[in-house]
Design a protein around this motif. Structure first.
Motif, PDB file in Angstrom:
ATOM      1  N   PRO A 110      10.217  10.885  -3.400  1.00 26.29           N
ATOM      2  CA  PRO A 110       9.680   9.536  -3.851  1.00 26.29           C
ATOM      3  C   PRO A 110       9.978   9.402  -5.232  1.00 26.29           C
ATOM      4  O   PRO A 110      10.382  10.221  -6.103  1.00 26.29           O
ATOM      5  CB  PRO A 110       8.103   9.707  -3.981  1.00 26.29           C
ATOM      6  CG  PRO A 110       8.171  11.204  -3.959  1.00 26.29           C
ATOM      7  CD  PRO A 110       9.249  11.688  -3.253  1.00 26.29           C
TER       8      PRO A 110
ATOM      9  N   SER B  32      13.374  -0.876  -2.856  1.00 27.69           N
ATOM     10  CA  SER B  32      12.255  -1.701  -2.104  1.00 27.69           C
ATOM     11  C   SER B  32      12.469  -2.380  -0.947  1.00 27.69           C
ATOM     12  O   SER B  32      11.922  -2.449   0.010  1.00 27.69           O
ATOM     13  CB  SER B  32      11.706  -2.465  -3.404  1.00 27.69           C
ATOM     14  OG  SER B  32      11.199  -1.975  -4.186  1.00 27.69           O
TER      15      SER B  32
ATOM     16  N   ILE C  18       3.862  -2.947  -7.216  1.00 28.48           N
ATOM     17  CA  ILE C  18       4.667  -1.652  -7.640  1.00 28.48           C
ATOM     18  C   ILE C  18       5.239  -2.174  -8.941  1.00 28.48           C
ATOM     19  O   ILE C  18       6.026  -2.928  -8.917  1.00 28.48           O
ATOM     20  CB  ILE C  18       5.596  -1.337  -6.438  1.00 28.48           C
ATOM     21  CG1 ILE C  18       4.980  -0.699  -5.086  1.00 28.48           C
ATOM     22  CG2 ILE C  18       6.438   0.057  -7.206  1.00 28.48           C
ATOM     23  CD1 ILE C  18       5.785  -0.697  -4.070  1.00 28.48           C
TER      24      ILE C  18
ATOM     25  N   ASP D  94       6.657   8.104   1.149  1.00 26.28           N
ATOM     26  CA  ASP D  94       5.817   7.371   0.045  1.00 26.28           C
ATOM     27  C   ASP D  94       6.095   5.908   0.128  1.00 26.28           C
ATOM     28  O   ASP D  94       5.374   5.100  -0.073  1.00 26.28           O
ATOM     29  CB  ASP D  94       5.766   8.083  -1.110  1.00 26.28           C
ATOM     30  CG  ASP D  94       5.264   9.476  -1.275  1.00 26.28           C
ATOM     31  OD1 ASP D  94       4.057   9.794  -1.563  1.00 26.28           O
ATOM     32  OD2 ASP D  94       5.799  10.207  -0.793  1.00 26.28           O
ATOM     33  N   GLY D  95       7.559   5.863  -0.272  1.00 25.32           N
ATOM     34  CA  GLY D  95       7.884   4.591  -0.481  1.00 25.32           C
ATOM     35  C   GLY D  95       7.758   3.628   1.029  1.00 25.32           C
ATOM     36  O   GLY D  95       7.745   2.521   0.945  1.00 25.32           O
TER      37      GLY D  95
ATOM     38  N   ARG E  57       5.346   3.939   3.091  1.00 27.16           N
ATOM     39  CA  ARG E  57       4.244   3.603   3.067  1.00 27.16           C
ATOM     40  C   ARG E  57       3.593   2.474   2.207  1.00 27.16           C
ATOM     41  O   ARG E  57       2.483   1.829   2.569  1.00 27.16           O
ATOM     42  CB  ARG E  57       3.270   4.966   3.041  1.00 27.16           C
ATOM     43  CG  ARG E  57       3.566   5.982   4.265  1.00 27.16           C
ATOM     44  CD  ARG E  57       2.206   7.016   4.357  1.00 27.16           C
ATOM     45  NE  ARG E  57       2.583   8.006   5.122  1.00 27.16           N
ATOM     46  CZ  ARG E  57       3.303   9.144   4.829  1.00 27.16           C
ATOM     47  NH1 ARG E  57       3.564   9.514   3.635  1.00 27.16           N
ATOM     48  NH2 ARG E  57       3.547  10.019   5.935  1.00 27.16           N
ATOM     49  N   GLU E  58       4.352   2.564   0.920  1.00 25.06           N
ATOM     50  CA  GLU E  58       4.013   1.456  -0.062  1.00 25.06           C
ATOM     51  C   GLU E  58       3.948   0.141   0.527  1.00 25.06           C
ATOM     52  O   GLU E  58       3.256  -0.831  -0.017  1.00 25.06           O
ATOM     53  CB  GLU E  58       5.038   1.718  -0.918  1.00 25.06           C
ATOM     54  CG  GLU E  58       4.812   2.611  -2.120  1.00 25.06           C
ATOM     55  CD  GLU E  58       3.493   2.365  -3.123  1.00 25.06           C
ATOM     56  OE1 GLU E  58       2.863   1.148  -3.032  1.00 25.06           O
ATOM     57  OE2 GLU E  58       3.306   3.173  -3.821  1.00 25.06           O
TER      58      GLU E  58
ATOM     59  N   LYS F 212       2.687  -8.403  -1.269  1.00 27.32           N
ATOM     60  CA  LYS F 212       2.822  -7.252  -2.219  1.00 27.32           C
ATOM     61  C   LYS F 212       4.089  -7.581  -2.873  1.00 27.32           C
ATOM     62  O   LYS F 212       4.869  -8.406  -2.589  1.00 27.32           O
ATOM     63  CB  LYS F 212       3.069  -5.852  -1.733  1.00 27.32           C
ATOM     64  CG  LYS F 212       2.974  -4.572  -2.747  1.00 27.32           C
ATOM     65  CD  LYS F 212       2.846  -3.362  -2.040  1.00 27.32           C
ATOM     66  CE  LYS F 212       2.333  -2.205  -2.902  1.00 27.32           C
ATOM     67  NZ  LYS F 212       1.917  -0.982  -2.193  1.00 27.32           N
TER      68      LYS F 212
ATOM     69  N   GLY G  41       3.007   3.372  -8.392  1.00 25.67           N
ATOM     70  CA  GLY G  41       3.583   3.040  -6.963  1.00 25.67           C
ATOM     71  C   GLY G  41       5.005   3.865  -6.807  1.00 25.67           C
ATOM     72  O   GLY G  41       5.563   4.393  -7.907  1.00 25.67           O
ATOM     73  N   ARG G  42       5.372   4.086  -5.730  1.00 24.02           N
ATOM     74  CA  ARG G  42       6.590   4.931  -5.386  1.00 24.02           C
ATOM     75  C   ARG G  42       7.341   4.059  -4.384  1.00 24.02           C
ATOM     76  O   ARG G  42       6.867   3.358  -3.556  1.00 24.02           O
ATOM     77  CB  ARG G  42       6.210   6.141  -4.848  1.00 24.02           C
ATOM     78  CG  ARG G  42       5.513   7.060  -5.700  1.00 24.02           C
ATOM     79  CD  ARG G  42       6.275   7.633  -6.940  1.00 24.02           C
ATOM     80  NE  ARG G  42       5.823   8.384  -7.747  1.00 24.02           N
ATOM     81  CZ  ARG G  42       5.154   8.030  -8.845  1.00 24.02           C
ATOM     82  NH1 ARG G  42       4.989   6.901  -9.056  1.00 24.02           N
ATOM     83  NH2 ARG G  42       4.648   9.113  -9.851  1.00 24.02           N
TER      84      ARG G  42
ATOM     85  N   ALA H 255       7.079  -5.780  -5.586  1.00 22.55           N
ATOM     86  CA  ALA H 255       7.864  -4.815  -6.281  1.00 22.55           C
ATOM     87  C   ALA H 255       8.724  -5.259  -7.369  1.00 22.55           C
ATOM     88  O   ALA H 255       9.435  -6.072  -7.211  1.00 22.55           O
ATOM     89  CB  ALA H 255       8.669  -3.925  -5.207  1.00 22.55           C
TER      90      ALA H 255
END
Length: 504
Positions: free
Chosen positions: A438, A158, A243, A454-455, A457-458, A218, A448-449, A220
């Motif tokens: 991901p 993360s 996430i 993908d990570g 863009r999270e 956000k 979530g990823r 994680a």
């Protein structure tokens, strides 16, 4: 069961808590308990730092991150020793997770621009006069709550990706591994010349709760499903997205054409490495009945010299969180009481700090050894009549994180049928070491990823922009639009979409 290793706060002018070596109870370090006000202040400082960090170019951020990668690489022995002392894991295992984390930092730094940078997209015939672009902008301040079992690799999935995307990060490490978290923050602070781009807020549960309720953009989280639900509830107060990576009950499937020596080696390592304290580790093994006996002979032969301890000959360290010892023992006892056979270890394998490798066979599917996450060095190995049965039993769980398949002919087809976020074929946990893939689960394993595109863009939001290149033939966004224009639009949409279409 020893309870002396539980982190506890001591009151004084400033509350502190101790980090202890789970192998012997020695003091590793003393850390301050970050208060709610101090968490809020850290988030405010991060908000100021992101004004600098988020406005750097992708290349400039990459340069800082790659420098950090080099710093960690040069000091890997120092960080590995600290991780060894706080978690109890062998030095080699501590180094391995740092190696993987370094690779992920490099990938995130080098690929953020390609994944997140502005790119043109088709405007379509109706909006042909518009140039369309999409880019991914940083959210701002990201909170990360990390686990103790992999205190470098897991939160880095993360942290590095959030930083590469242009965010500032406030990191709450596990109360069992605060020293590792502080080391990571301190080393990054050197790279950014003292700026508050990555800060650590050590503490116990209340500190994590404060981070969830702070004005972050956000969060994680990695940890238990029970705690994950509390995290979600706290974050919901501010509509903060989350996430969640909440563990699993992963299986390894062995087909009748598998290389049994390799499959046994993978199952043993997947189940016993890090004392079984791996969310993507192997807890269940389903073996085709035609090769079950041969597989058991192989895995027991490989396991004969495997043991837990703190000496140099031990391959398995202690159980880091003392309360887990009772969970492990209860799962073993429940399986045996329901008729499982003990092939190695057993109830007596659970000591005050260490758990010796335990392998059970013919374990009832309704026992806690099958249904709940054990998080210890145990394997439940059951024979199956077919791969259909193996897949059905593998998927008969609320979890859906990861898994593995060993088969020469049908590995990919079996893997596609498993309900999980990640599966490796003829290896175990390999996906975690591939930065472009991901990482995450489904069901009670979370959502979530992290890792990969993908990570990245999270930790962003999509920013869409249109720019008019020339005046439209038909202006559709005007009160001057007349009936004749509406008729032309209807004719055009009929030509475009009214006929029977075939896919090419």
């Amino acid at each position: 069961m020893s309870t002396t290793l539980q982190p506890t706060a001591t009151s004084g002018a400033t509350d502190t808590f101790d980090s202890l070596d789970p192998a012997n109870g020695d003091l590793v370090g003393t850390h301050p308990v970050t208060t709610r006000a101090e968490v809020d202040a850290a988030v405010a400082r991060a908000r100021g730092a992101v004004d600098w960090w988020g406005n750097l170019s992708f290349d400039e951020r990459a340069e800082h991150l790659l420098t950090w990668r080099s710093v960690i690489t040069r000091r890997i022995a120092q960080l590995a020793d600290l991780s060894h002392r706080e978690t109890g894991k062998p030095h080699g295992d501590a180094q391995l997770e740092i190696v993987l984390a370094i690779d992920h930092i490099a990938w995130a730094a080098k690929n953020a621009k390609k994944v997140l940078g502005a790119r043109k997209v088709s405007s379509g015939l109706l909006m042909a006069n518009q140039a369309a672009t999409v880019a991914y902008h940083p959210l701002g301040v990201v909170g990360v709550i990390g686990p103790w079992n992999y205190p470098v690799f897991t939160p880095m999935g993360s942290i590095a990706y959030a930083l590469a995307a242009g965010n500032a990060v406030v990191f709450k490490p596990s109360e069992y591994t605060p020293g590792v978290g502080q080391w990571l923050a301190d080393s990054f602070r050197e790279v950014v010349h003292g700026r508050d781009v990555l800060q650590v807020v050590p503490g116990l549960g209340e500190t994590g709760n404060a981070l969830c309720r702070a004005r972050i953009d956000k969060l994680a989280f990695t940890g238990s499903g029970r705690t994950g639900k509390l995290v979600m509830a706290a974050c919901a107060e501010n509509l903060t997205p989350v996430i969640i990576e909440a563990g699993g009950k992963d299986s390894l499937i062995v087909d009748e054409d598998a290389d049994l020596a390799k499959a046994a080696e993978a199952a043993l390592w997947g189940g016993m490495a890090n004392a079984g304290q791996t969310c993507i580790g192997t807890e269940r093994v389903y073996v085709h009945e035609n090769v079950f006996d041969a597989f058991m002979t192989e895995i027991l032969d490989q396991a004969k010299d495997l043991r837990a301890g703190s000496d140099s000959g031990a391959k398995i360290g202690p159980i880091t969180m003392p309360s887990q010892l009772g969970v492990i023992k209860s799962h073993i006892d429940d399986a045996i009481a329901r008729g499982a056979k003990v092939a190695l270890g057993g109830s007596d394998a659970v000591g005050e700090r260490f758990v010796q490798p335990t392998i059970l066979t013919h374990v009832p599917e309704d026992s806690t050894e099958i249904t709940e996450e054990t998080f210890g060095p145990t394997l439940a190995i059951n024979p199956v009549a077919s791969m259909d049965e193996a897949v059905r039993l593998t998927n008969a769980t609320e979890y859906g994180l990861a898994g593995a398949v060993f088969s020469k002919a049908n590995g990919m087809s079996i893997a596609h049928r498993i309900r999980s976020g990640m599966t490796s074929v003829n290896s175990v946990i390999a996906f975690a070491a591939v930065p472009s893939l991901p990482f995450g689960g489904v069901g009670q394993s979370g959502f979530g990823r992290i890792h990969g595109a993908d990570g990245l863009r999270e930790f962003t939001y999509a920013k869409a922009i249109t720019r008019q290149k020339f005046s439209p033939v038909m202006n559709l966004t005007s009160f001057a639009r007349d009936a004749a224009t509406d008729g032309k639009v209807a004719q055009l949409i009929t030509l475009l979409h009214g006929g029977k279409q075939t896919l090419k």
